[in-house]
Design a protein around this motif. Structure first.
Motif, PDB file in Angstrom:
ATOM      1  N   THR A 121      -1.384   1.898  -5.837  1.00 46.07           N
ATOM      2  CA  THR A 121      -1.711   2.069  -4.424  1.00 46.07           C
ATOM      3  C   THR A 121      -2.578   3.304  -4.220  1.00 46.07           C
ATOM      4  O   THR A 121      -3.587   3.261  -3.500  1.00 46.07           O
ATOM      5  N   ARG A 122      -2.218   4.414  -4.889  1.00 46.82           N
ATOM      6  CA  ARG A 122      -3.026   5.645  -4.783  1.00 46.82           C
ATOM      7  C   ARG A 122      -4.410   5.428  -5.395  1.00 46.82           C
ATOM      8  O   ARG A 122      -5.358   6.142  -5.061  1.00 46.82           O
ATOM      9  N   ASP A 123      -4.512   4.441  -6.284  1.00 44.72           N
ATOM     10  CA  ASP A 123      -5.780   4.151  -6.957  1.00 44.72           C
ATOM     11  C   ASP A 123      -6.595   3.104  -6.190  1.00 44.72           C
ATOM     12  O   ASP A 123      -7.593   2.602  -6.699  1.00 44.72           O
ATOM     13  N   GLY A 124      -6.133   2.757  -4.983  1.00 46.35           N
ATOM     14  CA  GLY A 124      -6.880   1.830  -4.140  1.00 46.35           C
ATOM     15  C   GLY A 124      -6.610   0.364  -4.412  1.00 46.35           C
ATOM     16  O   GLY A 124      -7.369  -0.498  -3.945  1.00 46.35           O
ATOM     17  N   LEU A 125      -5.537   0.056  -5.139  1.00 49.16           N
ATOM     18  CA  LEU A 125      -5.203  -1.325  -5.463  1.00 49.16           C
ATOM     19  C   LEU A 125      -3.953  -1.752  -4.704  1.00 49.16           C
ATOM     20  O   LEU A 125      -3.099  -0.924  -4.373  1.00 49.16           O
TER      21      LEU A 125
END
Length: 245
Positions: A121-125
């Protein structure tokens, strides 16, 4: 010669060895043509015998059919990333032969996998609504535990016995000309770094997904997947599509 006849003849000579070899035959050989010599070594026959005895006298994870799932889903010549775990989940119904992964029908994800999804989630996924990482394996991400089996409720119970085999698999990848990105989460995985030729391959590190406190925050914010794809691009290898459906 039929498989039952061959097994019977082996049992006449060495019942424990025959049981281990029969278990290996049922689960198929990992990386044919690459690890064949390793499978013929005495330690590996002893290892298979131990696993087979464990299944006959208690509960061992993962199921026999998933023992070499990581190798079957990610063939040697298709590996572009290695994520290194320790040993399978040791609670019922969780281990599926891929490190950090669980079957789709597991209702509550283990803490390490929940943290991996927080990192995604923090990686944009957007993490999937399940814990099965098979799609990563099918895209060239070897999800390898350094121990392929574990006894029920006894973490690291088979870790010592699998060490030589895991080291051999890592070394075979390190010897390969085509570059690989090795993801080493936590100190146990990072101790394998000496096996990797970093002139040829890349290494990405972060705290273990099961870490707590400050280390858990560091893991979640590490953006490991973005960094892996950056390293792959630098090495001239197509990045991984990390989205899971």
């Amino acid at each position: 010669m039929g498989s039952r006849r061959r097994e019977a003849l082996l049992a006449d000579v060495d019942p424990e060895e025959a049981a281990g070899l029969a278990a290996l035959a049922r689960t198929r050989r990992p990386w044919p043509g690459v690890l064949d010599d390793e499978l013929e070594k005495p330690y590996f026959r002893d290892l298979m015998g131990m696993v087979d005895r464990g299944r006959r006298t208690g509960v061992v994870y993962p199921p026999a059919g998933d023992l070499f799932a990581a190798f079957h889903l990610t063939p040697y010549d298709k590996v572009k990333v290695v994520i290194l775990g320790q040993d399978p989940y040791h609670q019922p119904g969780q281990a599926n032969g891929l490190c950090f992964s669980v079957p789709r029908d597991v209702p509550r994800l283990p803490p390490s996998l929940r943290n991996i999804y927080a990192m995604m989630t923090r990686d944009g996924l957007t993490p999937p609504p399940h814990g099965d990482l098979t799609e990563w394996a099918q895209r060239g991400v070897l999800l390898l535990n350094t121990a392929l089996t574990v006894r029920d409720s006894r973490a690291n119970s088979h870790a010592k016995q699998w060490r030589q085999f895991a080291d051999a698999a890592i070394t075979k990848l390190s010897d390969r000309d085509r570059p690989v990105v090795f993801v080493l989460w936590g100190k146990a995985a990072q101790r394998k770094r000496d096996l990797i030729d970093e002139d040829r391959h890349a290494v990405v590190t972060a705290p273990h997904p099961a870490a707590r406190g400050r280390s858990q925050t560091e893991f979640r914010e590490a953006k490991t997947l973005t960094e892996v794809n950056r390293r792959l691009d630098t090495l001239g290898v197509t990045p991984v599509d990390w989205a899971i459906t």
